[in-house]
Design a protein around this motif. Sequence first.
Motif, PDB file in Angstrom:
ATOM      1  N   ALA A   1       0.816  -1.211   0.000  1.00  0.00           N
ATOM      2  CA  ALA A   1       0.000   0.000   0.000  1.00  0.00           C
ATOM      3  C   ALA A   1       0.848   1.258   0.000  1.00  0.00           C
ATOM      4  CB  ALA A   1      -0.932  -0.013   1.209  1.00  0.00           C
ATOM      5  N   LEU A   2       1.981   1.252   0.733  1.00  0.00           N
ATOM      6  CA  LEU A   2       2.859   2.419   0.756  1.00  0.00           C
ATOM      7  C   LEU A   2       3.400   2.717  -0.633  1.00  0.00           C
ATOM      8  CD1 LEU A   2       4.329   4.604   2.340  1.00  0.00           C
ATOM      9  CD2 LEU A   2       6.144   2.947   2.846  1.00  0.00           C
ATOM     10  N   SER A   3       3.674   1.682  -1.399  1.00  0.00           N
ATOM     11  CA  SER A   3       4.146   1.859  -2.774  1.00  0.00           C
ATOM     12  C   SER A   3       3.117   2.621  -3.606  1.00  0.00           C
ATOM     13  CB  SER A   3       4.427   0.497  -3.418  1.00  0.00           C
ATOM     14  OG  SER A   3       5.324  -0.262  -2.648  1.00  0.00           O
ATOM     15  N   VAL A   4       1.848   2.297  -3.406  1.00  0.00           N
ATOM     16  CA  VAL A   4       0.778   2.966  -4.139  1.00  0.00           C
ATOM     17  C   VAL A   4       0.707   4.446  -3.766  1.00  0.00           C
ATOM     18  CG1 VAL A   4      -1.709   3.053  -4.548  1.00  0.00           C
ATOM     19  CG2 VAL A   4      -0.552   0.848  -4.382  1.00  0.00           C
ATOM     20  N   ILE A   5       0.886   4.756  -2.484  1.00  0.00           N
ATOM     21  CA  ILE A   5       0.818   6.149  -2.040  1.00  0.00           C
ATOM     22  C   ILE A   5       1.888   6.997  -2.722  1.00  0.00           C
ATOM     23  CG2 ILE A   5       1.112   7.695  -0.068  1.00  0.00           C
ATOM     24  CD1 ILE A   5      -0.117   5.562   1.692  1.00  0.00           C
ATOM     25  N   VAL A   6       3.139   6.544  -2.683  1.00  0.00           N
ATOM     26  CA  VAL A   6       4.216   7.349  -3.264  1.00  0.00           C
ATOM     27  C   VAL A   6       4.090   7.420  -4.780  1.00  0.00           C
ATOM     28  CG1 VAL A   6       5.797   6.934  -1.354  1.00  0.00           C
ATOM     29  CG2 VAL A   6       5.799   5.357  -3.283  1.00  0.00           C
ATOM     30  N   GLY A   7       3.680   6.321  -5.410  1.00  0.00           N
ATOM     31  CA  GLY A   7       3.479   6.339  -6.859  1.00  0.00           C
ATOM     32  C   GLY A   7       2.355   7.268  -7.263  1.00  0.00           C
ATOM     33  N   THR A   8       1.285   7.283  -6.471  1.00  0.00           N
ATOM     34  CA  THR A   8       0.138   8.148  -6.752  1.00  0.00           C
ATOM     35  C   THR A   8       0.510   9.617  -6.619  1.00  0.00           C
ATOM     36  OG1 THR A   8      -1.414   6.463  -5.974  1.00  0.00           O
ATOM     37  CG2 THR A   8      -2.222   8.721  -6.072  1.00  0.00           C
ATOM     38  N   LEU A   9       1.260   9.959  -5.584  1.00  0.00           N
ATOM     39  CA  LEU A   9       1.674  11.344  -5.374  1.00  0.00           C
ATOM     40  C   LEU A   9       2.503  11.845  -6.547  1.00  0.00           C
ATOM     41  CD1 LEU A   9       2.614  11.275  -1.572  1.00  0.00           C
ATOM     42  CD2 LEU A   9       0.640  12.407  -2.624  1.00  0.00           C
ATOM     43  N   LEU A  10       3.461  11.040  -6.992  1.00  0.00           N
ATOM     44  CA  LEU A  10       4.321  11.457  -8.101  1.00  0.00           C
ATOM     45  C   LEU A  10       3.538  11.546  -9.402  1.00  0.00           C
ATOM     46  CD1 LEU A  10       7.070  12.167  -9.247  1.00  0.00           C
ATOM     47  CD2 LEU A  10       7.538   9.717  -9.503  1.00  0.00           C
ATOM     48  N   MET A  11       2.742  10.518  -9.695  1.00  0.00           N
ATOM     49  CA  MET A  11       2.007  10.499 -10.957  1.00  0.00           C
ATOM     50  C   MET A  11       0.955  11.591 -10.998  1.00  0.00           C
ATOM     51  SD  MET A  11       2.234   8.959 -13.728  1.00  0.00           S
ATOM     52  CE  MET A  11       1.365   9.490 -15.199  1.00  0.00           C
ATOM     53  N   GLY A  12       0.258  11.816  -9.891  1.00  0.00           N
ATOM     54  CA  GLY A  12      -0.747  12.863  -9.842  1.00  0.00           C
ATOM     55  C   GLY A  12      -0.141  14.236 -10.054  1.00  0.00           C
ATOM     56  N   THR A  13       1.031  14.476  -9.482  1.00  0.00           N
ATOM     57  CA  THR A  13       1.713  15.760  -9.649  1.00  0.00           C
ATOM     58  C   THR A  13       2.148  15.966 -11.091  1.00  0.00           C
ATOM     59  OG1 THR A  13       2.519  15.660  -7.362  1.00  0.00           O
ATOM     60  CG2 THR A  13       3.645  17.177  -8.846  1.00  0.00           C
ATOM     61  N   ILE A  14       2.660  14.911 -11.714  1.00  0.00           N
ATOM     62  CA  ILE A  14       3.083  15.013 -13.117  1.00  0.00           C
ATOM     63  C   ILE A  14       1.899  15.347 -14.021  1.00  0.00           C
ATOM     64  CG2 ILE A  14       3.972  13.693 -15.082  1.00  0.00           C
ATOM     65  CD1 ILE A  14       5.728  12.140 -13.130  1.00  0.00           C
ATOM     66  N   ILE A  15       0.791  14.628 -13.840  1.00  0.00           N
ATOM     67  CA  ILE A  15      -0.394  14.853 -14.671  1.00  0.00           C
ATOM     68  C   ILE A  15      -0.932  16.263 -14.460  1.00  0.00           C
ATOM     69  CG2 ILE A  15      -2.788  14.157 -15.071  1.00  0.00           C
ATOM     70  CD1 ILE A  15      -1.971  11.308 -14.371  1.00  0.00           C
ATOM     71  N   ASN A  16      -1.017  16.687 -13.202  1.00  0.00           N
ATOM     72  CA  ASN A  16      -1.539  18.015 -12.900  1.00  0.00           C
ATOM     73  C   ASN A  16      -0.646  19.108 -13.473  1.00  0.00           C
ATOM     74  OD1 ASN A  16      -1.746  20.455 -10.673  1.00  0.00           O
ATOM     75  ND2 ASN A  16      -3.701  19.459 -11.046  1.00  0.00           N
ATOM     76  N   GLY A  17       0.654  18.933 -13.350  1.00  0.00           N
ATOM     77  CA  GLY A  17       1.582  19.924 -13.888  1.00  0.00           C
ATOM     78  C   GLY A  17       1.486  20.032 -15.399  1.00  0.00           C
ATOM     79  N   MET A  18       1.388  18.892 -16.079  1.00  0.00           N
ATOM     80  CA  MET A  18       1.277  18.920 -17.541  1.00  0.00           C
ATOM     81  C   MET A  18      -0.026  19.574 -17.982  1.00  0.00           C
ATOM     82  SD  MET A  18       2.948  15.345 -18.954  1.00  0.00           S
ATOM     83  CE  MET A  18       1.711  14.287 -18.195  1.00  0.00           C
ATOM     84  N   THR A  19      -1.089  19.359 -17.217  1.00  0.00           N
ATOM     85  CA  THR A  19      -2.370  19.981 -17.548  1.00  0.00           C
ATOM     86  C   THR A  19      -2.299  21.492 -17.409  1.00  0.00           C
ATOM     87  OG1 THR A  19      -3.560  18.007 -16.789  1.00  0.00           O
ATOM     88  CG2 THR A  19      -4.826  20.036 -16.983  1.00  0.00           C
ATOM     89  N   ILE A  20      -1.690  21.980 -16.333  1.00  0.00           N
ATOM     90  CA  ILE A  20      -1.550  23.428 -16.127  1.00  0.00           C
ATOM     91  C   ILE A  20      -0.689  24.050 -17.220  1.00  0.00           C
ATOM     92  CG2 ILE A  20      -0.586  25.200 -14.603  1.00  0.00           C
ATOM     93  CD1 ILE A  20      -1.415  23.495 -12.246  1.00  0.00           C
ATOM     94  N   MET A  21       0.337  23.335 -17.661  1.00  0.00           N
ATOM     95  CA  MET A  21       1.211  23.844 -18.725  1.00  0.00           C
ATOM     96  C   MET A  21       0.549  23.760 -20.097  1.00  0.00           C
ATOM     97  SD  MET A  21       5.056  22.612 -17.639  1.00  0.00           S
ATOM     98  CE  MET A  21       4.637  20.929 -17.168  1.00  0.00           C
ATOM     99  N   ASN A  22      -0.694  23.263 -20.112  1.00  0.00           N
ATOM    100  CA  ASN A  22      -1.475  23.184 -21.346  1.00  0.00           C
ATOM    101  C   ASN A  22      -0.796  22.305 -22.391  1.00  0.00           C
ATOM    102  OD1 ASN A  22      -3.843  23.815 -22.737  1.00  0.00           O
ATOM    103  ND2 ASN A  22      -2.883  25.514 -23.835  1.00  0.00           N
ATOM    104  N   ILE A  23      -0.169  21.254 -21.915  1.00  0.00           N
ATOM    105  CA  ILE A  23       0.436  20.289 -22.833  1.00  0.00           C
ATOM    106  C   ILE A  23      -0.681  19.461 -23.454  1.00  0.00           C
ATOM    107  CG2 ILE A  23       1.958  18.278 -22.978  1.00  0.00           C
ATOM    108  CD1 ILE A  23       3.588  19.434 -20.730  1.00  0.00           C
ATOM    109  N   SER A  24      -0.636  19.273 -24.742  1.00  0.00           N
ATOM    110  CA  SER A  24      -1.704  18.571 -25.442  1.00  0.00           C
ATOM    111  C   SER A  24      -1.818  17.130 -24.957  1.00  0.00           C
ATOM    112  CB  SER A  24      -1.453  18.575 -26.953  1.00  0.00           C
ATOM    113  OG  SER A  24      -0.313  17.801 -27.276  1.00  0.00           O
TER     114      SER A  24
END
Length: 334
Positions: free
Chosen positions: A276-299
């Motif tokens: 479960a801890l693996s899922v938490i850290v993976g989720t935090l990193l992946m969620g941040t990457i997706i959110n950042g790319m969305t804000i940067m208006n990457i297609s």
Amino acid sequence: MNANFFGRLGVLRGVKADQQLIVFLLFVALFILFSLTLPSFFGVGNLFTLLRTVSVLGILGLGMAVVVVGRGIDLSMIACLTVPTSVVLMLSGHGHGLAVSLLGGFGMAALVGMLNGLLVAYAEIPSLFATLAVGIGLAGVGQSGLFDYEIVPWPPSLDVIGWLGRGEFHGVPYSVFAFAIATAVVGVFLRRTRFGVFIYAIGDNPSGARIAGISVRPIMMLQYVISAVIAVFAGLVLASSASNMDTRIFNLTWIYDVILVVVLGGIGLSGGRGGALSVIVGTLLMGTIINGMTIMNISFEVQSLIKGVVLLAAIGLDSVINPRNEETAQQGDI
């Protein structure tokens, strides 16, 4: 033999703890970088959006983790998120009670999980192909007239559980608490119950697990049932947040995001590692990457390319850290 078997498992889990630390530090670094360079990233509204997105992605990652720890994979999760959840909404909207509606949706998901388990454990079809076929078939059922519209509305009769994706407590969305509860339940199941230990044993070495007297096939079926049920829980969180369930979500690339969460977090695709801890850290990193790319208006196309490269790199890293050998490369491999 059994002592060496569990000893190796403990050593490998220690290696994965290092990867979890690295991934967590990457998340912290990216979060700080985006906060300093993207004006709207650290805004309250965006952080709430990030937390809600991360919650659904993380809950799905927990379901996938149970299967991957047991050396499988479940590509039908997004179909289980959409169709059975839509069944819950439809039944409730047609006047059925909360208990009947939930029983219908979760029951349907359990049957899908059992079908996946039968195909993988008993028919010995590789999980990659079995769950892909089941997922496509389930999505087809949902899009062939089962529902009146492609977007199934959230009925007022389900508002009693609407808190799953709505509202907040001292600024923290309730969906985060839903993720936390699911994480605690899955974590305890994997680490503190007999069935959880069996899943790790099967993922590490199916043949060794059989010799040790573990009923491998029923436990493999259980993994897929748990994954499907967790997907419906994630679907209810998502549907209550959006006040509807869009059955077209199946056509998106969410399943790859879920796999990324699991692999980035340190759950080896060769099985028997992570939690479960693996899922938490993976989720935090992946969620941040997706959110950042969305804000940067990457297609969307470029985002998919970036995530594909990250997934390929993560799988390559996993193959180096967790190499397979002739002893462990048995039925159950993806």
